[in-house]
Motif scaffolding. Structure first.
Motif, PDB file in Angstrom:
ATOM      1  N   ARG B   3      30.243  51.886 -45.656  1.00  0.00           N
ATOM      2  CA  ARG B   3      30.849  51.866 -44.322  1.00  0.00           C
ATOM      3  C   ARG B   3      32.168  51.111 -44.341  1.00  0.00           C
ATOM      4  O   ARG B   3      33.164  51.533 -43.776  1.00  0.00           O
ATOM      5  N   ARG B   4      32.148  49.984 -45.036  1.00  0.00           N
ATOM      6  CA  ARG B   4      33.335  49.151 -45.065  1.00  0.00           C
ATOM      7  C   ARG B   4      34.494  49.885 -45.733  1.00  0.00           C
ATOM      8  O   ARG B   4      35.613  49.862 -45.245  1.00  0.00           O
ATOM      9  N   VAL B   7      36.129  52.406 -43.425  1.00  0.00           N
ATOM     10  CA  VAL B   7      36.986  51.812 -42.399  1.00  0.00           C
ATOM     11  C   VAL B   7      38.340  51.433 -42.974  1.00  0.00           C
ATOM     12  O   VAL B   7      39.377  51.690 -42.384  1.00  0.00           O
ATOM     13  N   ASN B  10      40.515  54.439 -43.191  1.00  0.00           N
ATOM     14  CA  ASN B  10      41.091  54.839 -41.906  1.00  0.00           C
ATOM     15  C   ASN B  10      42.310  54.011 -41.557  1.00  0.00           C
ATOM     16  O   ASN B  10      43.319  54.515 -41.120  1.00  0.00           O
ATOM     17  N   ILE B  11      42.191  52.706 -41.749  1.00  0.00           N
ATOM     18  CA  ILE B  11      43.312  51.826 -41.426  1.00  0.00           C
ATOM     19  C   ILE B  11      44.514  52.191 -42.286  1.00  0.00           C
ATOM     20  O   ILE B  11      45.626  52.320 -41.813  1.00  0.00           O
ATOM     21  N   ASP B  93      46.686  37.463 -40.117  1.00  0.00           N
ATOM     22  CA  ASP B  93      46.679  38.547 -41.105  1.00  0.00           C
ATOM     23  C   ASP B  93      47.507  38.138 -42.325  1.00  0.00           C
ATOM     24  O   ASP B  93      48.554  37.509 -42.213  1.00  0.00           O
ATOM     25  N   HIS B  95      49.172  39.903 -44.478  1.00  0.00           N
ATOM     26  CA  HIS B  95      50.204  40.846 -44.923  1.00  0.00           C
ATOM     27  C   HIS B  95      50.892  41.416 -43.691  1.00  0.00           C
ATOM     28  O   HIS B  95      50.336  41.366 -42.584  1.00  0.00           O
ATOM     29  N   CYS B 126      47.256  41.545 -50.939  1.00  0.00           N
ATOM     30  CA  CYS B 126      47.158  42.501 -49.829  1.00  0.00           C
ATOM     31  C   CYS B 126      48.455  43.233 -49.485  1.00  0.00           C
ATOM     32  O   CYS B 126      48.407  44.428 -49.181  1.00  0.00           O
TER      33      CYS B 126
END
Lengths: 223, 223
Positions: B3-4, B7, B10-11, B93, B95, B126
């Motif tokens: 699942r991770r 996601v 998608n990002i 965040d 990055h 990242c």
């Protein structure tokens, strides 16, 4: 992007749960564990290399090394006298999490060691957000990184128990405003235990190692 | 944890789409943009401070600075002569992403500048995974970070167009095996354009600045 935030929360809480289990497993055998965090190149591995020989006659130490790739760091820890050295390759992840540490712990006979040093991935941001279950968080800062780092990476500086300021032998060659650095630290983490030292020259190392040894002793008396 | 992974995919794809839009907006006005990445403290901001005065009479330069917190870097860029300096605080965040750059671009009258320097968050992991829409990726490495960094952070070293090796003035005081460093770079990014230099002493800066100036000129001829 609310969906994204929700997912991060889920990961963190699963991580926290497993961190709690890691802590219980460590406590059950009286193994004191520290989480060593820093920028890439601040000197985490060098600190381990210099710390291990000074503890060798008194403590049995295991090291878990997190890196994106290679086993360079675990090789160095083993060469410096670690009783066990496990390399965790995160495969791209920018931090260790409790799942990865849990996997590494399974490869160790935990009862054989007095101290576990976990070397996190070099990163001043993400490792601060992922509890591992260790007992103490140690940040290795370094003179050439510059005096503005506490101001610019508050999350990391705020959360640690110990601050090591490495590479003080380079102070004569670098414009590092110690008062500006200290001011940033003091605002975020007042009174944090701090050890200025130099891994290359050895200056200041003994104070750190003796402090750590006393911490381990106190923990073992309690457990 | 499938699942991770899903996601994250998608990002990334949403990010890539917006990066593409950023690129179109830059191209439409003939503005050449570079994405400056590095560890914390490798010298991104110092490089900007030293580069700007050498371009001042020839190019109009805007700077976008990404940081977890503070506007220290944008302040330094403005003081060094940037025609515009926008600070993006990522609020934790680790990055910059294309959304953040898109927001910064909206605050600039893009047609007024010849060169946009985007200074990413200090992080060797990242930022390499998030395209911004810039034309050139530049990695600032530094001598005190150590010679093993290409080996340990392959994703970053693999993806960049230019490698700047900063703080060469510290070579006499640090055990840095240049052949080990170069070997790592060569495996990951054969023939990458490289500039060894020192922001404190200025050695090697001119070669980098002239190369960058020619890149901007060639881009403007084309657009």
């Amino acid at each position: 992007m609310p969906r994204r935030v929700a997912v991060v929360e889920n990961i963190l809480s699963a991580n926290d749960q497993l961190a709690h289990e890691n802590r219980e497993n460590l406590d059950a055998v009286g193994l004191f564990a520290i989480n060593l965090m820093a920028s890439p190149g601040a000197g985490k591995t060098s600190l381990i290399e210099k710390t291990l020989p000074l503890l060798a006659s008194r403590l049995s130490v295991a090291v878990v090394d997190g890196d994106i790739a290679t086993s360079l760091d675990a090789d160095r820890a083993a060469a410096a006298g670690a009783q066990a050295a496990i390399q965790v390759n995160t495969g791209g992840d920018c931090h260790l999490d409790a799942v990865m540490l849990s996997g590494a712990l399974k490869q160790l006979d935990l009862g054989r060691y007095d101290l576990l040093i976990v070397e996190n991935v070099g990163n001043l941001v993400c490792p601060a957000s992922f509890a591992l279950g260790t007992h103490l968080s140690v940040l290795v800062a370094s003179i050439p990184e510059g005096d503005d780092k506490p101001h610019k990476y508050p999350g990391m500086y705020r959360g640690v128990d110990v601050l090591i300021l490495n590479k003080i032998d380079l102070i004569p060659y670098i414009d590092f405003r110690m008062d500006f650095f200290n001011k940033g630290v003091e605002v975020l983490n007042p009174g944090v235990v701090t050890f200025p030292l130099s891994c290359p020259t050895g200056e200041g190392l003994e104070a750190w190692v003796e402090w750590l040894f006393e911490k381990v002793k106190a923990f073992r008396r309690k457990s």
